[in-house]
Design a protein around this motif. Sequence first.
Motif: not given
Length: 95
Positions: A41, A45, A60
């Motif tokens: 992630c 993001c 996000c």
Amino acid sequence: MDSSSSMAGRGSVDPQLKHFIELETQKQRYKHLVHQMTELCWEKCMDKPGPKLDSRAETCFVNCVERFIDTSQFILNRLEQTQQSRPAISEGLSD
């Protein structure tokens, strides 16, 4: 104490020790999963790290974590289904 009695003692596993090892293994898997999710992630993001998350990055991250959890749960469910169907297949083959 003879060697046969000491070998017999080694063959049995203390249930508390076994439970402790299982818990530690689960903790390690969980930590690995969190690390994997964080890395994935973060790469997806974070364009430019700053003192605060902007709303786009925050959204996000939330979506990324939710998809990661959904995917992990789907895979676990699928593996459980596969494990449950396996004995039925092997029993059918032996008949």
